[in-house]
Design a protein around this motif. Structure first.
Motif, PDB file in Angstrom:
ATOM      1  N   LEU A   1       0.818  -1.309  -0.098  1.00 54.42           N
ATOM      2  CA  LEU A   1      -0.047   0.122  -0.068  1.00 54.42           C
ATOM      3  C   LEU A   1       0.837   1.280   0.083  1.00 54.42           C
ATOM      4  O   LEU A   1       2.063   1.308   0.380  1.00 54.42           O
ATOM      5  CB  LEU A   1      -0.964   0.094   1.268  1.00 54.42           C
ATOM      6  CG  LEU A   1      -2.055  -1.055   1.280  1.00 54.42           C
ATOM      7  CD1 LEU A   1      -2.459  -1.329   2.641  1.00 54.42           C
ATOM      8  CD2 LEU A   1      -2.992  -0.593   0.253  1.00 54.42           C
ATOM      9  N   ASN A   2       0.332   2.375  -0.547  1.00 55.06           N
ATOM     10  CA  ASN A   2       1.072   3.754  -0.852  1.00 55.06           C
ATOM     11  C   ASN A   2       0.291   4.581   0.449  1.00 55.06           C
ATOM     12  O   ASN A   2      -0.556   5.028   0.421  1.00 55.06           O
ATOM     13  CB  ASN A   2       0.915   4.257  -2.099  1.00 55.06           C
ATOM     14  CG  ASN A   2       1.607   5.492  -2.163  1.00 55.06           C
ATOM     15  OD1 ASN A   2       1.809   6.342  -1.178  1.00 55.06           O
ATOM     16  ND2 ASN A   2       2.141   5.603  -3.503  1.00 55.06           N
ATOM     17  N   VAL A   3       1.012   4.451   1.569  1.00 53.88           N
ATOM     18  CA  VAL A   3       0.489   5.385   2.777  1.00 53.88           C
ATOM     19  C   VAL A   3       0.383   6.679   2.274  1.00 53.88           C
ATOM     20  O   VAL A   3      -0.192   7.466   2.760  1.00 53.88           O
ATOM     21  CB  VAL A   3       1.387   5.132   4.115  1.00 53.88           C
ATOM     22  CG1 VAL A   3       2.902   5.589   3.987  1.00 53.88           C
ATOM     23  CG2 VAL A   3       0.671   5.826   5.089  1.00 53.88           C
ATOM     24  N   THR A   4       1.446   7.197   1.602  1.00 54.41           N
ATOM     25  CA  THR A   4       1.493   8.554   1.374  1.00 54.41           C
ATOM     26  C   THR A   4       0.132   9.071   0.482  1.00 54.41           C
ATOM     27  O   THR A   4      -0.491   9.995   0.600  1.00 54.41           O
ATOM     28  CB  THR A   4       2.700   9.106   0.589  1.00 54.41           C
ATOM     29  OG1 THR A   4       3.931   8.871   1.185  1.00 54.41           O
ATOM     30  CG2 THR A   4       2.750  10.650   0.055  1.00 54.41           C
TER      31      THR A   4
ATOM     32  N   LEU B   1      -2.513   7.398   0.214  1.00 56.22           N
ATOM     33  CA  LEU B   1      -3.903   7.154   1.194  1.00 56.22           C
ATOM     34  C   LEU B   1      -4.007   8.339   2.062  1.00 56.22           C
ATOM     35  O   LEU B   1      -5.195   8.854   2.241  1.00 56.22           O
ATOM     36  CB  LEU B   1      -3.732   5.723   2.004  1.00 56.22           C
ATOM     37  CG  LEU B   1      -3.667   4.453   1.243  1.00 56.22           C
ATOM     38  CD1 LEU B   1      -3.226   3.538   2.115  1.00 56.22           C
ATOM     39  CD2 LEU B   1      -5.197   4.268   0.754  1.00 56.22           C
ATOM     40  N   ARG B   2      -3.061   9.000   2.569  1.00 61.43           N
ATOM     41  CA  ARG B   2      -3.145  10.123   3.538  1.00 61.43           C
ATOM     42  C   ARG B   2      -3.727  11.228   2.559  1.00 61.43           C
ATOM     43  O   ARG B   2      -4.618  12.157   3.117  1.00 61.43           O
ATOM     44  CB  ARG B   2      -1.793  10.487   4.168  1.00 61.43           C
ATOM     45  CG  ARG B   2      -1.425   9.405   5.296  1.00 61.43           C
ATOM     46  CD  ARG B   2      -0.173   9.534   5.463  1.00 61.43           C
ATOM     47  NE  ARG B   2       0.368   8.787   6.948  1.00 61.43           N
ATOM     48  CZ  ARG B   2       1.687   8.397   7.128  1.00 61.43           C
ATOM     49  NH1 ARG B   2       2.558   9.049   6.393  1.00 61.43           N
ATOM     50  NH2 ARG B   2       1.673   7.543   8.322  1.00 61.43           N
TER      51      ARG B   2
ATOM     52  N   VAL C   1      -3.834   8.226   8.949  1.00 64.39           N
ATOM     53  CA  VAL C   1      -3.610   6.894   8.433  1.00 64.39           C
ATOM     54  C   VAL C   1      -2.128   6.314   8.509  1.00 64.39           C
ATOM     55  O   VAL C   1      -1.287   6.888   8.081  1.00 64.39           O
ATOM     56  CB  VAL C   1      -3.962   6.887   6.962  1.00 64.39           C
ATOM     57  CG1 VAL C   1      -3.949   5.440   6.392  1.00 64.39           C
ATOM     58  CG2 VAL C   1      -5.235   7.253   6.714  1.00 64.39           C
ATOM     59  N   GLU C   2      -2.286   5.195   9.177  1.00 67.79           N
ATOM     60  CA  GLU C   2      -0.954   4.319   9.781  1.00 67.79           C
ATOM     61  C   GLU C   2      -0.928   2.999   8.849  1.00 67.79           C
ATOM     62  O   GLU C   2      -1.920   2.345   8.806  1.00 67.79           O
ATOM     63  CB  GLU C   2      -0.541   4.458  10.868  1.00 67.79           C
ATOM     64  CG  GLU C   2      -0.396   5.617  11.795  1.00 67.79           C
ATOM     65  CD  GLU C   2       0.987   6.289  11.283  1.00 67.79           C
ATOM     66  OE1 GLU C   2       1.703   5.664  10.524  1.00 67.79           O
ATOM     67  OE2 GLU C   2       0.904   7.526  11.423  1.00 67.79           O
ATOM     68  N   VAL C   3       0.122   2.584   8.122  1.00 68.47           N
ATOM     69  CA  VAL C   3       0.340   1.529   7.613  1.00 68.47           C
ATOM     70  C   VAL C   3       1.537   0.666   8.277  1.00 68.47           C
ATOM     71  O   VAL C   3       2.625   1.114   8.218  1.00 68.47           O
ATOM     72  CB  VAL C   3       0.289   1.462   6.119  1.00 68.47           C
ATOM     73  CG1 VAL C   3       0.520  -0.087   5.575  1.00 68.47           C
ATOM     74  CG2 VAL C   3      -0.573   2.017   5.543  1.00 68.47           C
TER      75      VAL C   3
ATOM     76  N   GLU D   1      -0.364  -4.821   6.463  1.00 66.32           N
ATOM     77  CA  GLU D   1      -0.069  -5.599   5.218  1.00 66.32           C
ATOM     78  C   GLU D   1      -0.231  -7.082   5.720  1.00 66.32           C
ATOM     79  O   GLU D   1      -0.659  -7.904   4.745  1.00 66.32           O
ATOM     80  CB  GLU D   1       1.333  -5.208   4.792  1.00 66.32           C
ATOM     81  CG  GLU D   1       1.519  -3.952   4.376  1.00 66.32           C
ATOM     82  CD  GLU D   1       0.869  -3.477   2.963  1.00 66.32           C
ATOM     83  OE1 GLU D   1      -0.074  -4.371   2.548  1.00 66.32           O
ATOM     84  OE2 GLU D   1       1.414  -2.682   2.356  1.00 66.32           O
TER      85      GLU D   1
ATOM     86  N   PHE E   1      -7.754  -3.749   8.369  1.00 64.40           N
ATOM     87  CA  PHE E   1      -7.659  -2.396   9.048  1.00 64.40           C
ATOM     88  C   PHE E   1      -8.590  -2.100  10.249  1.00 64.40           C
ATOM     89  O   PHE E   1      -9.751  -2.820  10.136  1.00 64.40           O
ATOM     90  CB  PHE E   1      -7.751  -1.283   7.851  1.00 64.40           C
ATOM     91  CG  PHE E   1      -9.157  -1.180   7.411  1.00 64.40           C
ATOM     92  CD1 PHE E   1     -10.081  -0.369   7.632  1.00 64.40           C
ATOM     93  CD2 PHE E   1      -9.638  -1.769   6.065  1.00 64.40           C
ATOM     94  CE1 PHE E   1     -11.295  -0.071   7.146  1.00 64.40           C
ATOM     95  CE2 PHE E   1     -10.811  -1.771   5.671  1.00 64.40           C
ATOM     96  CZ  PHE E   1     -11.720  -0.857   6.034  1.00 64.40           C
TER      97      PHE E   1
ATOM     98  N   ASP F   1      -5.123   0.000  -3.040  1.00 64.53           N
ATOM     99  CA  ASP F   1      -5.197   1.369  -2.346  1.00 64.53           C
ATOM    100  C   ASP F   1      -6.599   2.170  -2.937  1.00 64.53           C
ATOM    101  O   ASP F   1      -7.043   2.618  -1.949  1.00 64.53           O
ATOM    102  CB  ASP F   1      -4.050   2.019  -3.353  1.00 64.53           C
ATOM    103  CG  ASP F   1      -2.662   2.131  -2.652  1.00 64.53           C
ATOM    104  OD1 ASP F   1      -2.245   1.148  -2.609  1.00 64.53           O
ATOM    105  OD2 ASP F   1      -2.260   3.157  -2.155  1.00 64.53           O
TER     106      ASP F   1
END
Length: 289
Positions: free
Chosen positions: A23-26, A28-29, A42-44, A73, A96, A199
């Motif tokens: 996942l691309n946390v940046t 997603l945020r 949002v934290e991954v 993940e 999640f 995502d």
């Protein structure tokens, strides 16, 4: 938000499946966290035991704001209802939890939160994955694989302190047939999803959850007034079926599921003409809709 498992550093084989990118946390945020919105962060994490367990602990320590989202993940000790385990290969699904504080809603209406989340998950996945989904009362997500109804996801709500709730969601996305934990399991990929990019799937689910939670909260938890009760009933695969409700205390009730009442309970019409509301228990579908 949780310590990373030290074995991650030497465990490249688990993360080498190019068909299952991280996942691309940046991203997603950027897509979810906004001023005035529900999602505060949002934290991954790469691996954890249970996102629900982690977020409940953070809330108890006053280290989580409403709208905190924790995504893993991989979960090594994921839980479903009745303490059932939920396991899946790394990066094969959406795992999640979110932290909510519905202060405007009386506590006796909080039982709608798992059902509300089910509506949001089904709505988001239908939009983003193009998969027809249905809800099994109270908290299972069903898809059709080869003409057969399969469970592809589940929801678990847990109290977090006096004023909060943590809601966990697990959805099988790219699980292959040889990876299914039980014969009755399924995944979005096996159900013919047009997209399994996690995502946009996660963004769609969380946006739908924000929308429905906002409606419900504004209505003071009135599920009928905000349209939640009607929408849930329309997507509930349990209604209209003969079912067996396995209740606490080793009691079982068999009847036709005829309604979901204002408290979110499943109403069964039994052979002797009694209408019995079920607020907790395991539901077994005995015949197709």
């Amino acid at each position: 938000m949780t310590p990373r498992d030290a074995s991650d550093e030497n465990d490249g084989s688990r993360w080498s499946d190019l068909e299952r990118p991280p996942l691309n946390v940046t991203s997603l945020r950027r897509g979810l966290v906004r001023e005035g919105g529900l999602w505060s962060g949002v934290e991954v994490v790469r691996r954890t035991g249970s996102t629900n367990g982690d977020l409940v602990a953070l809330a108890a320590a006053d280290k989580a704001a409403e709208g905190a989202v924790l995504v893993a993940e991989e979960q090594t000790a994921g839980r479903g209802r009745l303490d059932r385990q939920w396991t899946a290969p790394a990066r094969s699904g959406l795992f999640f939890s979110v932290f909510l504080r519905p202060a405007e809603v009386p506590v006796d209406r909080w039982g709608w939160l798992p059902l509300l989340t089910g509506v949001a998950v089904a709505t988001g996945l239908s939009r983003a994955a193009g998969v027809d989904t249905a809800l099994k009362w109270p908290n299972d997500l069903l898809v059709t694989v080869g003409g057969e109804e399969r469970k592809a996801g589940g929801i678990l709500a847990e109290r977090a302190g006096d004023d909060g709730v943590v809601i966990g969601v697990g959805v099988n996305v790219t699980l292959r047939a040889d990876e299914l934990p039980v014969p009755g399991a399924g995944s979005l990929a096996l159900a013919g999803a047009v997209s399994t990019d996690r995502d946009p799937l996660l963004r769609a689910v969380l946006r739908a959850l924000e929308e429905w939670y906002g409606r419900w909260r504004t209505a003071g938890g009135d599920a009928a007034g905000c349209g939640l009760q009607e929408t849930y009933a329309a997507g509930c695969a349990t209604l209209g079926r003969l079912v067996r409700a396995e209740l606490p205390g080793e009691r079982a009730v068999v009847g036709e599921a005829v309604a979901v009442d204002g408290d979110g309970r499943l109403v069964l019409a039994t052979e002797d003409g009694v209408r019995e509301p079920v607020g907790a228990g395991d539901i077994v579908h005995l015949r197709p809709a």
